[in-house]
Write a protein that holds these residues in place. Structure first.
Motif, mmCIF file in Angstrom:
data_model
loop_
_atom_site.group_PDB
_atom_site.id
_atom_site.type_symbol
_atom_site.label_atom_id
_atom_site.label_comp_id
_atom_site.label_asym_id
_atom_site.label_seq_id
_atom_site.Cartn_x
_atom_site.Cartn_y
_atom_site.Cartn_z
ATOM 1 N N GLY A 67 0.822 -1.208 0.000
ATOM 2 C CA GLY A 67 0.000 0.000 0.000
ATOM 3 C C GLY A 67 0.854 1.255 0.000
ATOM 4 O O GLY A 67 0.583 2.211 -0.735
ATOM 5 N N ALA A 70 2.498 1.688 -3.441
ATOM 6 C CA ALA A 70 1.512 2.132 -4.438
ATOM 7 C C ALA A 70 1.174 3.604 -4.247
ATOM 8 O O ALA A 70 1.174 4.394 -5.200
ATOM 9 C CB ALA A 70 0.255 1.281 -4.328
ATOM 10 N N GLU A 71 0.924 3.972 -3.006
ATOM 11 C CA GLU A 71 0.543 5.355 -2.702
ATOM 12 C C GLU A 71 1.690 6.312 -3.015
ATOM 13 O O GLU A 71 1.504 7.413 -3.522
ATOM 14 C CB GLU A 71 0.128 5.450 -1.232
ATOM 15 C CG GLU A 71 -0.599 6.718 -0.841
ATOM 16 C CD GLU A 71 0.334 7.819 -0.386
ATOM 17 O OE1 GLU A 71 -0.084 8.966 -0.350
ATOM 18 O OE2 GLU A 71 1.522 7.513 -0.059
ATOM 19 N N SER A 74 1.717 7.147 -6.501
ATOM 20 C CA SER A 74 0.394 7.647 -6.926
ATOM 21 C C SER A 74 -0.379 6.633 -7.766
ATOM 22 O O SER A 74 -1.128 7.018 -8.660
ATOM 23 C CB SER A 74 0.520 8.963 -7.708
ATOM 24 O OG SER A 74 1.181 9.898 -6.903
ATOM 25 N N ILE A 76 -3.045 4.897 -7.021
ATOM 26 C CA ILE A 76 -4.158 4.661 -6.105
ATOM 27 C C ILE A 76 -5.369 4.195 -6.906
ATOM 28 O O ILE A 76 -5.301 4.114 -8.129
ATOM 29 C CB ILE A 76 -4.467 5.913 -5.243
ATOM 30 C CG1 ILE A 76 -4.597 7.147 -6.124
ATOM 31 C CG2 ILE A 76 -3.364 6.124 -4.225
ATOM 32 C CD1 ILE A 76 -5.007 8.375 -5.372
ATOM 33 N N ASP A 77 -6.432 3.847 -6.222
ATOM 34 C CA ASP A 77 -7.671 3.344 -6.837
ATOM 35 C C ASP A 77 -7.546 1.933 -7.409
ATOM 36 O O ASP A 77 -8.460 1.441 -8.041
ATOM 37 C CB ASP A 77 -8.183 4.254 -7.983
ATOM 38 C CG ASP A 77 -8.658 5.586 -7.459
ATOM 39 O OD1 ASP A 77 -9.044 5.627 -6.271
ATOM 40 O OD2 ASP A 77 -8.623 6.568 -8.212
ATOM 41 N N ASN A 80 -3.606 -3.680 -4.239
ATOM 42 C CA ASN A 80 -2.202 -4.046 -4.097
ATOM 43 C C ASN A 80 -2.068 -5.134 -3.047
ATOM 44 O O ASN A 80 -2.930 -5.276 -2.178
ATOM 45 C CB ASN A 80 -1.352 -2.823 -3.738
ATOM 46 C CG ASN A 80 -1.777 -2.207 -2.426
ATOM 47 O OD1 ASN A 80 -1.598 -2.790 -1.371
ATOM 48 N ND2 ASN A 80 -2.380 -1.021 -2.491
#
Lengths: 384, 133
Positions: A67, A70-71, A74, A76-77, A80
């Protein structure tokens, strides 16, 4: 595999140099590899991110790593997840990513392997590595992975009458290959005399017969066939085969990797290939003694003769079985959870014919990974 | 490590209790919940012999945190007199005295301590037999 299932392609790759990256965090390394991979694909968005990491919860006190990664970039949405299976993490994560596409669930899967091992003192690293064994009975009693490999090494030399100078040459081979590879950790030759005069790690294993402390991140995009845009660069991920064996002490034979043998048999059957069809191989040679055991368990040489092809020069880039053309675990480095992803990228570069130590006209490449002493083995078959 | 996990395993560690599969006539140490060969879950607890032969040995120079002050120490592969294989630390011996094939016996020993005021962890190590056996 039936025709109903989707074909899987490697459509993009990215990696960092393997190094002790004192000034970069685990998130930073992952960022660089992902960015490079997505750049190759004009920043195409993946449907899911699969992270391979073995020691972050130990060395960085960091869970929920996928997470954060991924964040941080960027993405996101989208979902993961992280996969951990010790030293086999990368291959196991790849198996998950491969299944996502095979099943038709996703079309583009971003797979990133990352490991940051230099954040703590060496003793913390040794403790983390020992956590791959059964903690209650091995680690508790002071038994380390290198101690088990040392026992296997001594048994091997005794049974087959093989000298250590023959086996240590596998480390020299790795160093020779890594010298012109941009991302490899060690770019200097390592003669056998230097290996045999290096300090003892666990007798008879010398320090230079084992892998270094490595940081690195490697990312690949796996895609279904309809998502392939650059046909010259896409490499087919043909088959992934994983198998498990009993723990070392319960085996009848300490000197044969049964999990590797069975995963290779399954792969050969499924892909209708034989040993001679493999144009090159990347192996998980965490200790020099692992190399002959891998080659023998796959049937490339007789038992006790695993070093013979090496001495004959058959593992060179133009030999019968080119091996570790980017330096293997010893010289490319072994960033644990990222290692198998590096191996897959190296195989992809070979099949794209963009490798530094290019194998002539390769069609089929094989990547080998394992945890501990072949407690689990993985083979990944790639085709042009 | 906390005390529950220590108490849970101590009988297996102190007394070398293995699990035995009657179908396969095999003993498993560390103890298992099911036979890795036939899958039998009705395994019997049996005590292993405390004496055996050293098959081969190594010494560890890069220990984990728990054993930091003890390195280098010796680790051996031992075939107990019933044929069961065990990996254990060897103690009360100089490296020069060791050779493959010597007879060794189990002894109760301190393994490591959890700081100055934490638990002291015990277990089994092996040493060369004091009297010929």
């Amino acid at each position: 595999m039936s025709n109903m299932e989707a074909e899987v392609y490697i459509t993009g790759v990215g990696l960092t140099k393997i190094h002790e990256h004192w000034n970069k965090s685990i998130k930073h390394l992952a960022f660089e590899a992902i960015d490079q991979c997505l750049k190759e694909l004009n920043y195409k968005r993946p449907d899911v991110i699969v992270v391979s990491n073995a020691l972050g919860s130990f060395l960085q006190n960091q869970n929920s790593l996928s997470g954060l990664i991924a964040e941080n970039i960027s993405l996101i949405d989208i979902p993961n997840l992280k996969v951990e299976v010790g030293e086999l993490s990368g291959a196991a994560a790849l198996n998950v990513a491969y299944s996502f596409i095979k099943s038709g669930m996703y079309k583009n899967v971003l797979l990133v392997g990352v490991e940051k091992t230099s954040d703590k003192l060496p003793i913390e690293y040794n403790t983390a590595i020992a956590s791959f064994l059964d903690n209650e009975y091995f680690t508790y009693n002071g038994i380390t992975p290198s101690a088990l490999y040392a026992i296997v090494y001594k048994l091997y030399m005794k049974k087959f009458g093989v000298k250590q100078e023959h086996i240590a040459q596998f480390a020299s081979h790795d160093h020779k290959m890594a010298m012109n590879v941009d991302h490899s950790q060690y770019k200097f030759p390592l003669p056998v005399e230097k290996i045999l005069s290096s300090p003892i790690l666990a007798d008879p294993i010398r320090l230079f017969e084992s892998y270094p402390v490595s940081d690195g991140a490697a990312a690949i995009m796996l895609s279904s066939k309809d998502q392939v845009e650059n046909k010259d660069y896409a490499v087919k991920l043909d088959y992934v085969s994983l198998s498990t064996d009993k723990s070392l002490l319960y085996r009848d034979d300490f000197l044969y990797f049964k999990s590797l043998h069975s995963s290779f048999e399954r792969l050969k059957l499924a892909s209708k290939i034989e040993n001679k069809d493999i144009d090159f191989i990347e192996i998980h040679d965490s200790y020099t003694i692992a190399s002959p055991l891998i080659l023998e368990s796959m049937g490339y040489t007789e038992r006790g003769k695993g070093y013979v092809l090496l001495i004959e020069g058959q593992h060179e880039k133009d030999g019968v079985l080119p091996m570790n053309t980017h330096g293997g675990l010893k010289a490319r480095g072994h960033p644990i959870g990222a290692t198998a992803i590096y191996q897959v990228i190296e195989a992809t570069l070979q099949l794209r014919e963009k490798a530094r130590n290019q194998v002539p006209n390769p069609e089929i490449g094989l990547v080998h990974s394992m945890s501990n002493i072949a407690d689990q083995s993985a083979l990944i078959l790639l085709k042009r | 490590m906390g005390s529950p996990s220590y108490w849970r395993e101590k009988v297996y560690r102190y007394r070398l209790i293995a699990k035995y599969c009657e179908n396969c006539n095999k003993k498993y140490y560390p103890p298992k919940l099911a036979c890795p060969i036939c899958g039998n879950k009705e395994l019997k607890e049996v005590q292993l012999p405390r004496i055996g032969t050293l098959i081969t040995y190594t010494w560890v120079t890069q220990p984990t945190k728990d054993f930091a002050t003890q390195a280098p120490y010796v680790v051996g592969l031992i075939k107990l007199d019933d044929g069961t294989l065990i990996v254990s630390q060897l103690t009360d011996v100089e490296i020069e005295e060791l050779k493959d094939g010597i007879r060794v016996e189990a002894v109760f020993r301190r393994m490591f301590e959890e700081g100055d005021s934490g638990l002291i962890y015990y277990g089994t190590k092996f040493r060369p037999c004091l009297f010929s056996k």
